[in-house]
Design a protein around this motif. Structure first.
Motif, PDB file in Angstrom:
ATOM      1  N   GLY A  65       0.787  -1.244   0.000  1.00  0.00           N
ATOM      2  CA  GLY A  65       0.000   0.000   0.000  1.00  0.00           C
ATOM      3  C   GLY A  65       0.809   1.278   0.000  1.00  0.00           C
ATOM      4  O   GLY A  65       0.251   2.369   0.178  1.00  0.00           O
ATOM      5  N   ALA A  66       2.135   1.190  -0.200  1.00  0.00           N
ATOM      6  CA  ALA A  66       2.924   2.425  -0.277  1.00  0.00           C
ATOM      7  C   ALA A  66       2.364   3.304  -1.400  1.00  0.00           C
ATOM      8  O   ALA A  66       1.993   2.798  -2.466  1.00  0.00           O
ATOM      9  N   ALA A  67       2.310   4.626  -1.161  1.00  0.00           N
ATOM     10  CA  ALA A  67       1.791   5.537  -2.181  1.00  0.00           C
ATOM     11  C   ALA A  67       2.766   5.639  -3.344  1.00  0.00           C
ATOM     12  O   ALA A  67       2.375   5.824  -4.499  1.00  0.00           O
ATOM     13  N   VAL A  68       4.056   5.516  -3.042  1.00  0.00           N
ATOM     14  CA  VAL A  68       5.112   5.615  -4.041  1.00  0.00           C
ATOM     15  C   VAL A  68       6.407   5.160  -3.354  1.00  0.00           C
ATOM     16  O   VAL A  68       6.502   5.210  -2.123  1.00  0.00           O
ATOM     17  N   ALA A  69       7.371   4.681  -4.152  1.00  0.00           N
ATOM     18  CA  ALA A  69       8.660   4.304  -3.570  1.00  0.00           C
ATOM     19  C   ALA A  69       9.752   5.162  -4.201  1.00  0.00           C
ATOM     20  O   ALA A  69       9.735   5.399  -5.414  1.00  0.00           O
ATOM     21  N   VAL A  70      10.692   5.626  -3.384  1.00  0.00           N
ATOM     22  CA  VAL A  70      11.832   6.399  -3.889  1.00  0.00           C
ATOM     23  C   VAL A  70      13.016   5.444  -3.993  1.00  0.00           C
ATOM     24  O   VAL A  70      13.441   4.863  -2.988  1.00  0.00           O
ATOM     25  N   VAL A  71      13.520   5.257  -5.232  1.00  0.00           N
ATOM     26  CA  VAL A  71      14.570   4.262  -5.475  1.00  0.00           C
ATOM     27  C   VAL A  71      15.670   4.862  -6.352  1.00  0.00           C
ATOM     28  O   VAL A  71      15.430   5.829  -7.084  1.00  0.00           O
ATOM     29  N   SER A  72      16.855   4.259  -6.301  1.00  0.00           N
ATOM     30  CA  SER A  72      17.902   4.680  -7.240  1.00  0.00           C
ATOM     31  C   SER A  72      18.252   3.551  -8.201  1.00  0.00           C
ATOM     32  O   SER A  72      18.963   3.765  -9.171  1.00  0.00           O
ATOM     33  N   LYS A  73      17.801   2.337  -7.886  1.00  0.00           N
ATOM     34  CA  LYS A  73      18.078   1.198  -8.774  1.00  0.00           C
ATOM     35  C   LYS A  73      16.757   0.559  -9.190  1.00  0.00           C
ATOM     36  O   LYS A  73      16.343  -0.464  -8.630  1.00  0.00           O
ATOM     37  N   PRO A  74      16.060   1.197 -10.159  1.00  0.00           N
ATOM     38  CA  PRO A  74      14.735   0.684 -10.534  1.00  0.00           C
ATOM     39  C   PRO A  74      14.826  -0.646 -11.272  1.00  0.00           C
ATOM     40  O   PRO A  74      15.821  -0.906 -11.951  1.00  0.00           O
ATOM     41  N   THR A  75      13.809  -1.460 -11.120  1.00  0.00           N
ATOM     42  CA  THR A  75      13.721  -2.715 -11.888  1.00  0.00           C
ATOM     43  C   THR A  75      12.338  -2.755 -12.546  1.00  0.00           C
ATOM     44  O   THR A  75      11.444  -1.981 -12.164  1.00  0.00           O
ATOM     45  N   ASP A  76      12.164  -3.669 -13.469  1.00  0.00           N
ATOM     46  CA  ASP A  76      10.857  -3.800 -14.128  1.00  0.00           C
ATOM     47  C   ASP A  76       9.794  -4.209 -13.119  1.00  0.00           C
ATOM     48  O   ASP A  76       8.651  -3.757 -13.180  1.00  0.00           O
ATOM     49  N   ALA A  77      10.200  -5.075 -12.187  1.00  0.00           N
ATOM     50  CA  ALA A  77       9.228  -5.529 -11.173  1.00  0.00           C
ATOM     51  C   ALA A  77       8.736  -4.348 -10.341  1.00  0.00           C
ATOM     52  O   ALA A  77       7.549  -4.243 -10.020  1.00  0.00           O
ATOM     53  N   MET A  78       9.643  -3.436 -10.016  1.00  0.00           N
ATOM     54  CA  MET A  78       9.234  -2.251  -9.238  1.00  0.00           C
ATOM     55  C   MET A  78       8.273  -1.405 -10.058  1.00  0.00           C
ATOM     56  O   MET A  78       7.249  -0.938  -9.559  1.00  0.00           O
ATOM     57  N   LYS A  79       8.632  -1.221 -11.346  1.00  0.00           N
ATOM     58  CA  LYS A  79       7.775  -0.385 -12.205  1.00  0.00           C
ATOM     59  C   LYS A  79       6.386  -1.011 -12.329  1.00  0.00           C
ATOM     60  O   LYS A  79       5.383  -0.301 -12.328  1.00  0.00           O
ATOM     61  N   ALA A  80       6.346  -2.331 -12.385  1.00  0.00           N
ATOM     62  CA  ALA A  80       5.045  -3.008 -12.507  1.00  0.00           C
ATOM     63  C   ALA A  80       4.230  -2.826 -11.228  1.00  0.00           C
ATOM     64  O   ALA A  80       3.007  -2.679 -11.268  1.00  0.00           O
ATOM     65  N   ALA A  81       4.918  -2.859 -10.077  1.00  0.00           N
ATOM     66  CA  ALA A  81       4.196  -2.688  -8.803  1.00  0.00           C
ATOM     67  C   ALA A  81       3.922  -1.219  -8.530  1.00  0.00           C
ATOM     68  O   ALA A  81       3.028  -0.898  -7.752  1.00  0.00           O
ATOM     69  N   GLY A  82       4.649  -0.299  -9.154  1.00  0.00           N
ATOM     70  CA  GLY A  82       4.714   1.152  -9.124  1.00  0.00           C
ATOM     71  C   GLY A  82       3.651   1.863  -8.326  1.00  0.00           C
ATOM     72  O   GLY A  82       2.855   1.216  -7.715  1.00  0.00           O
ATOM     73  N   PRO A  83       3.593   3.177  -8.281  1.00  0.00           N
ATOM     74  CA  PRO A  83       4.543   4.096  -8.916  1.00  0.00           C
ATOM     75  C   PRO A  83       5.885   4.177  -8.171  1.00  0.00           C
ATOM     76  O   PRO A  83       5.936   3.926  -6.984  1.00  0.00           O
ATOM     77  N   ILE A  84       6.924   4.535  -8.941  1.00  0.00           N
ATOM     78  CA  ILE A  84       8.220   4.753  -8.299  1.00  0.00           C
ATOM     79  C   ILE A  84       8.807   6.099  -8.726  1.00  0.00           C
ATOM     80  O   ILE A  84       8.510   6.609  -9.806  1.00  0.00           O
ATOM     81  N   LEU A  85       9.607   6.628  -7.820  1.00  0.00           N
ATOM     82  CA  LEU A  85      10.268   7.909  -8.056  1.00  0.00           C
ATOM     83  C   LEU A  85      11.761   7.577  -8.120  1.00  0.00           C
ATOM     84  O   LEU A  85      12.333   7.129  -7.127  1.00  0.00           O
ATOM     85  N   VAL A  86      12.364   7.773  -9.291  1.00  0.00           N
ATOM     86  CA  VAL A  86      13.748   7.335  -9.464  1.00  0.00           C
ATOM     87  C   VAL A  86      14.699   8.512  -9.256  1.00  0.00           C
ATOM     88  O   VAL A  86      14.600   9.543  -9.931  1.00  0.00           O
ATOM     89  N   VAL A  87      15.598   8.338  -8.290  1.00  0.00           N
ATOM     90  CA  VAL A  87      16.584   9.388  -8.002  1.00  0.00           C
ATOM     91  C   VAL A  87      17.965   8.898  -8.443  1.00  0.00           C
ATOM     92  O   VAL A  87      18.216   7.695  -8.485  1.00  0.00           O
ATOM     93  N   ALA A  88      18.843   9.843  -8.752  1.00  0.00           N
ATOM     94  CA  ALA A  88      20.150   9.478  -9.297  1.00  0.00           C
ATOM     95  C   ALA A  88      21.069   8.954  -8.192  1.00  0.00           C
ATOM     96  O   ALA A  88      21.813   8.003  -8.374  1.00  0.00           O
ATOM     97  N   ASP A  89      20.957   9.574  -7.048  1.00  0.00           N
ATOM     98  CA  ASP A  89      21.867   9.304  -5.942  1.00  0.00           C
ATOM     99  C   ASP A  89      21.250   8.275  -5.000  1.00  0.00           C
ATOM    100  O   ASP A  89      20.141   7.824  -5.199  1.00  0.00           O
TER     101      ASP A  89
END
Ligand SMILES: Nc1ncnc2c1ncn2[C@@H]1O[C@H](COP(=O)(O)OP(=O)(O)O)[C@@H](O)[C@H]1O
Ligand SMILES: [Mg+2]
Length: 475
Positions: A65-89
């Motif tokens: 139930g997370a509203a969004v996840a902040v990640v730096s190493k996105p994967t397809d599985a994360m995108k499918a479960a999404g939304p994700i916020l991709v940060v560089a650092d």
């Protein structure tokens, strides 16, 4: 007050500088870094902990139930479960920036607490005392480190009247960056003692590291310092050097601005009379022990400086209770009587050991049975460890302990000094104390269990709780 989400999607994107994949549909009402205790609607930040990398739990968090996840190493599985916020650092940088943003929009009074012992107790007291005057946000548990502090900041609503932050350190240089995020109006140093002394050359170096807290105080801010500490002059000097003009001292010292006039120590509370910067106060503190009475003086000093209602704060202090493993007292049924158990298993250093022994002595005063100390090693003391363990003998004697059970190689130093009549049992591993305790405890005994977290005294407490039922009252 307008009921709004803690973070809007736009604010989150701006603060973290991330790129959004998917759409945020839920209002963001919290911030989490641990997927196991994430509430629906929280933003999950995938930070790297001591053991795990949060990226392993992103899909789990989103599914929970997370509203969004902040990640730096996105994967397809994360995108499918999404939304994700991709940060560089590292996402921890994102969390820090969220913390800074939350601090910038908050208009309340912010208080930071550090010190060798008493941070969490003082923070809890401030939480209760300030809540009597307005909405108060405070650190959870001992969230006082490089992730705990920004996490607590990022969770602070913009309308809270007071923010209370615990700031800890194991090494020099750790407090500076944290306090610069928190930007407190008031910085408290509870006391300087030999916690983590193994990482320092001397107590003086610990005082220097604690004084880093002054570097982040706002330009009109104040420092609250222990007048009874041998480092008072040094700390006051450091505060002044950092540009702090208002220094408020607390303690028994006759020149303390918040001065302890009298304290009656009872088994489960203290009755205190104090002069709080010229105001006479008499109040009950719902935590026992002379050390807690002193912490409460720092609390009232900070309450006054924060412009909160002093009388209401003092009244509220009657309702505080000791945090888990830091002085919780309970009675356990044993044969036709009970054992008083003082659970101090959360942590230990020489200062807090002495405080716990004194507290047990107070609690045991009206009881007929023995005073028993069950002790695990005090860790992180480096080369000072053996002597500091030997040094506990004095306060065991002062507080008239009858028996000592001890676990660990460092505790052997103390054990060897004990007269044989006081030697209960010494073992290497704390768990091996359990059978002896279960056999040897008698009705009427008063028992304190204490050691550093790594010495695993908590399981000893649990074993007693498992074996003996809770008893309602004293004999
Ligand atoms: N001022 C003090 N002097 C000595 N011991 C203290 C003091 N304040 C708290 N303690 C003891 O120190 C231990 C840790 O307390 P806690 O409030 O969790 O401190 P911290 O957050 O700094 O580790 C507990 O056993 C507590 O009873
Ligand atoms: Mg703490």
């Amino acid at each position: 007050m307008v009921d709004r989400a803690l973070w809007t999607a736009q604010e989150l994107i701006a603060a973290t500088g991330g790129t959004l994949h998917g759409t945020i549909t839920k209002p963001i009402n919290g911030v989490a870094i641990d997927s196991r205790n994430l509430n629906s609607g929280e933003v999950f930040i995938a930070i790297k902990g001591d053991v795990h990398d949060g990226h392993q739990f992103v899909v789990n968090a989103l599914n929970s139930g997370a509203a969004v996840a902040v990640v730096s190493k996105p994967t397809d599985a994360m995108k499918a479960a999404g939304p994700i916020l991709v940060v560089a650092d590292d996402p921890l940088r994102g969390l820090e920036n969220m913390g800074r943003a939350a601090r910038a929009w908050n208009k309340g009074k912010v208080i930071a607490v550090t010190g060798s012992v008493g941070k969490t107790s003082t923070k809890e007291m401030l939480h209760v005392a300030l809540s009597a005057s307005g909405s108060t946000h405070a650190s959870v548990a001992s969230f006082n480190n490089h992730w705990g502090v920004p996490l607590t900041l990022s969770r602070m609503g913009r309308d809270v009247a007071f923010g209370v932050f615990e700031i800890g350190m194991n090494h020099a240089g750790e407090i500076s960056p944290l306090v610069k995020m928190v930007k407190p109006h008031i910085a408290i140093i509870t006391t300087i003692a030999a916690s983590h002394l193994g990482h320092f050359k001397s107590l003086h170096e610990i005082a220097e590291a604690k004084a880093e807290i002054f570097s982040g105080v706002t330009s009109d801010g104040s420092a609250v310092i222990n007048r009874d500490s041998e480092f008072f002059d040094f700390l006051a000097h450091e505060a002044t050097n950092a540009g702090i003009q208002n220094i408020v001292s607390f303690g028994k010292h006759e020149k303390a601005d918040v001065r302890l006039k009298q304290v009656a120590l009872h088994p489960t509370c203290c009755c205190i009379s104090a002069d709080v910067m010229g105001e006479a106060m008499a109040f009950k503190l719902g935590m026992p022990g002379a050390h807690m009475a002193l912490n409460s003086l720092a609390v009232l000093g900070a309450v006054k400086l924060a412009g909160a209602d002093l009388a209401r704060a003092a009244l509220a202090l009657a309702d505080v209770a000791p945090p888990k493993g830091r002085g919780v007292q309970e009675f356990l049924e044993i044969r036709n009587g009970n054992v008083l158990l003082l659970d101090e298993s959360y942590n230990a250093n020489p200062e807090s050991m002495a405080a716990a022994f004194a507290l047990l002595a107070t609690a045991a005063q009206a009881r007929k049975g023995r005073r028993i100390a069950v002790l695990g090693d005090m860790l992180e003391l480096g080369k000072f460890g053996p002597d500091l363990h030997k040094g506990l003998l004095k306060s065991l004697e002062e507080n008239k302990f009858d028996k000592v059970y001890a676990a660990g190689p460092l505790m052997q130093n103390l054990w060897n000094l004990l007269p044989s009549s006081q030697q209960g049992k010494w073992v290497l591993q704390s768990a091996d104390l359990i059978p002896a305790l279960l056999r040897h405890l008698n009705p009427g005994d008063s028992v304190v269990i204490k050691g550093s977290l790594g010495s695993k005294m908590g399981p000893v407490v649990e074993a007693l709780r498992k074996q003996f039922q809770p008893a309602k009252k004293d004999d």
